[in-house]
Every structure is written in structure tokens, then in C-alpha cells.
Enzyme design. Structure first.
Site, PDB file in Angstrom:
ATOM      1  N   GLU A   1       0.839  -1.305   0.048  1.00 55.80           N
ATOM      2  CA  GLU A   1      -0.035  -0.034  -0.007  1.00 55.80           C
ATOM      3  C   GLU A   1       0.696   1.328   0.037  1.00 55.80           C
ATOM      4  O   GLU A   1       0.606   2.246  -0.777  1.00 55.80           O
ATOM      5  CB  GLU A   1      -0.999   0.101   1.109  1.00 55.80           C
ATOM      6  CG  GLU A   1      -2.116  -0.936   1.169  1.00 55.80           C
ATOM      7  CD  GLU A   1      -1.840  -2.205   1.297  1.00 55.80           C
ATOM      8  OE1 GLU A   1      -0.859  -2.927   1.524  1.00 55.80           O
ATOM      9  OE2 GLU A   1      -2.960  -3.208   1.438  1.00 55.80           O
TER      10      GLU A   1
HETATM   11  N1  ACO Z   1      -5.703  -6.056 -10.047  1.00 53.20           N
HETATM   12  C1  ACO Z   1      -6.007  -6.532 -11.326  1.00 53.20           C
HETATM   13  N2  ACO Z   1      -5.571  -7.480 -12.085  1.00 53.20           N
HETATM   14  C2  ACO Z   1      -4.424  -8.196 -11.529  1.00 53.20           C
HETATM   15  C3  ACO Z   1      -3.979  -8.078 -10.364  1.00 53.20           C
HETATM   16  C4  ACO Z   1      -4.520  -6.851  -9.641  1.00 53.20           C
HETATM   17  N3  ACO Z   1      -4.217  -6.697  -8.343  1.00 53.20           N
HETATM   18  N4  ACO Z   1      -2.856  -8.573 -10.015  1.00 53.20           N
HETATM   19  C5  ACO Z   1      -2.882  -9.619 -11.090  1.00 53.20           C
HETATM   20  N5  ACO Z   1      -3.703  -9.033 -12.126  1.00 53.20           N
HETATM   21  C6  ACO Z   1      -4.030  -9.629 -13.321  1.00 53.20           C
HETATM   22  C7  ACO Z   1      -2.829  -9.050 -14.310  1.00 53.20           C
HETATM   23  O1  ACO Z   1      -3.279  -7.784 -14.929  1.00 53.20           O
HETATM   24  C8  ACO Z   1      -2.959 -10.210 -15.313  1.00 53.20           C
HETATM   25  O2  ACO Z   1      -3.942 -10.221 -16.151  1.00 53.20           O
HETATM   26  P1  ACO Z   1      -3.961 -10.343 -18.015  1.00 53.20           P
HETATM   27  O3  ACO Z   1      -3.713 -11.878 -18.123  1.00 53.20           O
HETATM   28  O4  ACO Z   1      -5.220  -9.914 -18.337  1.00 53.20           O
HETATM   29  O5  ACO Z   1      -2.831  -9.538 -18.089  1.00 53.20           O
HETATM   30  C9  ACO Z   1      -3.292 -11.523 -14.530  1.00 53.20           C
HETATM   31  O6  ACO Z   1      -3.847 -11.043 -13.478  1.00 53.20           O
HETATM   32  C10 ACO Z   1      -2.107 -12.391 -14.171  1.00 53.20           C
HETATM   33  O7  ACO Z   1      -1.139 -11.582 -13.679  1.00 53.20           O
HETATM   34  P2  ACO Z   1       0.439 -11.559 -13.864  1.00 53.20           P
HETATM   35  O8  ACO Z   1       0.998 -10.163 -13.644  1.00 53.20           O
HETATM   36  O9  ACO Z   1       0.463 -11.974 -15.313  1.00 53.20           O
HETATM   37  O10 ACO Z   1       0.825 -12.807 -13.056  1.00 53.20           O
HETATM   38  P3  ACO Z   1       2.339 -13.244 -12.503  1.00 53.20           P
HETATM   39  O11 ACO Z   1       2.070 -14.462 -11.641  1.00 53.20           O
HETATM   40  O12 ACO Z   1       3.241 -12.846 -13.516  1.00 53.20           O
HETATM   41  O13 ACO Z   1       2.343 -11.856 -11.328  1.00 53.20           O
HETATM   42  C11 ACO Z   1       1.752 -10.680  -9.509  1.00 53.20           C
HETATM   43  C12 ACO Z   1       1.619 -12.035 -10.093  1.00 53.20           C
HETATM   44  C13 ACO Z   1       3.127 -10.407  -8.801  1.00 53.20           C
HETATM   45  C14 ACO Z   1       0.726 -10.711  -8.286  1.00 53.20           C
HETATM   46  C15 ACO Z   1       1.333  -9.632 -10.251  1.00 53.20           C
HETATM   47  O14 ACO Z   1       0.291  -9.645 -10.999  1.00 53.20           O
HETATM   48  C16 ACO Z   1       1.338  -8.235  -9.578  1.00 53.20           C
HETATM   49  O15 ACO Z   1       2.085  -7.517  -9.018  1.00 53.20           O
HETATM   50  N6  ACO Z   1      -0.131  -7.731  -9.334  1.00 53.20           N
HETATM   51  C17 ACO Z   1      -0.443  -6.505  -8.735  1.00 53.20           C
HETATM   52  C18 ACO Z   1      -0.120  -6.579  -7.262  1.00 53.20           C
HETATM   53  C19 ACO Z   1      -0.684  -5.269  -6.502  1.00 53.20           C
HETATM   54  O16 ACO Z   1       0.226  -4.288  -6.555  1.00 53.20           O
HETATM   55  N7  ACO Z   1      -1.904  -5.241  -5.808  1.00 53.20           N
HETATM   56  C20 ACO Z   1      -2.277  -3.942  -5.262  1.00 53.20           C
HETATM   57  C21 ACO Z   1      -1.778  -4.038  -3.647  1.00 53.20           C
HETATM   58  S1  ACO Z   1      -2.330  -2.772  -2.644  1.00 53.20           S
HETATM   59  C22 ACO Z   1      -3.875  -3.156  -2.221  1.00 53.20           C
HETATM   60  O17 ACO Z   1      -3.880  -4.268  -2.191  1.00 53.20           O
HETATM   61  C23 ACO Z   1      -4.597  -2.127  -1.313  1.00 53.20           C
END
Ligand code: ACO
Length: 258
Positions: A149
Site C-alpha cells: 500500500e
Molecule cells: N488487480 C487487477 N488485476 C491483476 C492484479 C490486481 N491486483 N494482479 C494481477 N492481475 C492480473 C494481471 O493484470 C494479469 O491479467 P492479464 O492476464 O489480463 O494480463 C493477470 O492477473 C495475471 O497477472 P500476471 O502479472 O501476469 O501474473 P504473475 O504471476 O506474473 O504476477 C503478481 C503476479 C506478482 C501478483 C502481479 O500480477 C502483480 O504484481 N499484481 C499487482 C499487485 C498489486 O500491486 N496489488 C495491489 C496491492 S495494494 C492493495 O491491495 C490495497
């Protein structure tokens, strides 16, 4: 939201109840189980509707990740189709809306049952806070935990800050949150963020063994003991000793009355 199956499915949740064990599965693997308001409301509805005889709640995520946190599309102009939009912080209902989301997490502390997070892959942000809301965490050796966050200009607001400080202590909690760095399973174990770390292929078996062990003790004693333990950090020794006496008396009186 009710814990109606169709509504839960639409929110990306599965609920299975077998005897004294409820299993809640985040079921949006194509988005790494990214969370939305309807998922948080669905979790709260599950918490409010569990049968009285449930003694263990297992929380898991389908696919390679436990949970990638909030669905980042919530921060886009388009939002997430079918989901309520993020309220503006100047909206008078802003804090109430967060309270509603938090209720998807707080029920996991209910002394009626022990909650276990079974974590494989990523548990990020809202997903890490979900794992922190459970009483126990069993991690696969590929688990990666991150309080993301602050890196996104937010504070963690889904009830994760208290358990994090309680478990790792204030200095480490500050370091983890303010760097938003990722903790792997080995370090998580050292920091007591995992009760157990097992190879990925053994996660289900390890959780099943833990569930069986938890069910082997007396149900009423287990519930009263969890309540006692949960109150201990806020009590002096005298207060806690009095709470033990009161709990024992209540437990044995209830048994005699049966
Ligand atoms: N929100 C929306 N979509 C997501 C999220 C998310 N938090 N995390 C993953 N996805 C989607 C990706 O966009 C992707 O979609 P696509 O296939 O249409 O391109 C799919 O899920 C797979 O994600 P990848 O990134 O390809 O998967 P990978 O296993 O390589 O990575 C990881 C996983 C590390 C979780 C990465 O997806 C990531 O960093 N996600 C974002 C994490 C994040 O910042 N979350 C917010 C935290 S703050 C809070 O929760 C308040």
C-alpha cells in the site's frame, strides 16, 4: 450481501462447509484473486452466516497466487465492471465504506473458530492483510508477502496493521510497510508470519493435518481458550488471571448444565 451461493460466485468466492470445517476459496485465479468491494462484502456475509458448529475456517486462493490485493482497476477511471466505484475521500460516506470492507476481515478473529490462511504464491496488500487476519498461516515455500500500500500512496486499511505489529514487532512492521518489500516464505517463518512452511505440493495435506489436530480438542474449551488468548495482550497479569478464573467457571458450569 447475503451468503447466497450465486452472489458469492459472482463475487469470486466459494464456500464449502463439511461438518465443523468451512473452506472459503478466493476464486478469481485469472486475476490472481484480486479483490473487489463485492468480494469484501461476500467475505463479511460468509462470516455472518456460518453455522454455530463450525470450528475451523480455512481461507485459500485458487491458482498460482493466494491473492494479489485490491483489483487495481478500482483505481482507474473505468473501474471494475459491476462493482461500486471508489468513494472520494471528501465524501461523507468514505470512512463508512472502508468499515464495510473491513468487516470482510474482522470476522476471522471470532473465537467460535480458528481461521487458517493457506498461502501459495503472492499475498500482496489487501491479500497480505487477509492472511494476517487469520489466526494461523500455513505457507507454501513459494509464498511471497508484501504490504504494497505505501508504495501506491495508501495506508493499509483492511485491519492488517495490528496483527502485523503484534506478530513482527513495531520496528520490523515499520521496515516492511515503509519499504513495501517482499518477504519470502523462509523469512516469513523467521518473522513468525508463518506457523508452518511446506513444499507447495504439500500445502493441502499440511492444512488438513492442522485442521484435524485442531478438531481433536474439546470444542467448548477450544473456543473459550482462543477468547482468553486473544484478550491476553491487552490485559495485565491480574486481569488475565481473573479472566482465566471466569472462563473456567463459565465453561464448567455450562458443561454441568448439559
Ligand atoms: N488487480 C487487477 N488485476 C491483476 C492484479 C490486481 N491486483 N494482479 C494481477 N492481475 C492480473 C494481471 O493484470 C494479469 O491479467 P492479464 O492476464 O489480463 O494480463 C493477470 O492477473 C495475471 O497477472 P500476471 O502479472 O501476469 O501474473 P504473475 O504471476 O506474473 O504476477 C503478481 C503476479 C506478482 C501478483 C502481479 O500480477 C502483480 O504484481 N499484481 C499487482 C499487485 C498489486 O500491486 N496489488 C495491489 C496491492 S495494494 C492493495 O491491495 C490495497
Amino acid at each position: 450481501m447475503s451468503a447466497d451461493t450465486a452472489e458469492l460466485t459472482a463475487a469470486g468466492l466459494d464456500l464449502g462447509i463439511e461438518g465443523a470445517v468451512a473452506t472459503v476459496t478466493l476464486r478469481r485465479p485469472e486475476r490472481r484473486n484480486a479483490m473487489t468491494p463485492s468480494m469484501w462484502h461476500g467475505l463479511a456475509a460468509i462470516g455472518a452466516s456460518l453455522p454455530d458448529d463450525v470450528r475451523v475456517v480455512v481461507l485459500r486462493g485458487r491458482g498460482p497466487s493466494f491473492c494479489a490485493g485490491i483489483d487495481l482497476r478500482m483505481f482507474s477511471a473505468e473501474g471494475v465492471p459491476g462493482e461500486e466505484r471508489n468513494r472520494s475521500a471528501s465524501d461523507p460516506g468514505f470512512k463508512d465504506s472502508i468499515a464495510g470492507f473491513q468487516s470482510g476481515y474482522t470476522w476471522l478473529r471470532n473465537p467460535a473458530f480458528v481461521s487458517i490462511a493457506a498461502v501459495q504464491g503472492h499475498a500482496i496488500g489487501a491479500g497480505f492483510q487477509l492472511a494476517l487476519s487469520c489466526d494461523l498461516r500455513v505457507l507454501a515455500d513459494d509464498a511471497k508477502l508484501c504490504m504494497k500500500e505505501p508504495a501506491l500512496g495508501l495506508v493499509p486499511d483492511l485491519t492488517g496493521t495490528k496483527p502485523l505489529v503484534d506478530i513482527v514487532g513495531l520496528p520490523r512492521a515499520i521496515e516492511l510497510c515503509l519499504t513495501a518489500r517482499t518477504v519470502d516464505a523462509r523469512e516469513a517463518s523467521q518473522l513468525r508470519l508463518a506457523e508452518l512452511v511446506v513444499p507447495l505440493g504439500e500445502l493441502d495435506g499440511a492444512v488438513a493435518d492442522l485442521v484435524a489436530a485442531l478438531l481433536s480438542t474439546d470444542a467448548a474449551a477450544a473456543r473459550a481458550t482462543k477468547a482468553l488468548l486473544a484478550a491476553a495482550p491487552g490485559n495485565t497479569l491480574e486481569q488475565q488471571a481473573a479472566a482465566e478464573r471466569a472462563a473456567q467457571a463459565a465453561l464448567l458450569r455450562a458443561r454441568q448444565a448439559r
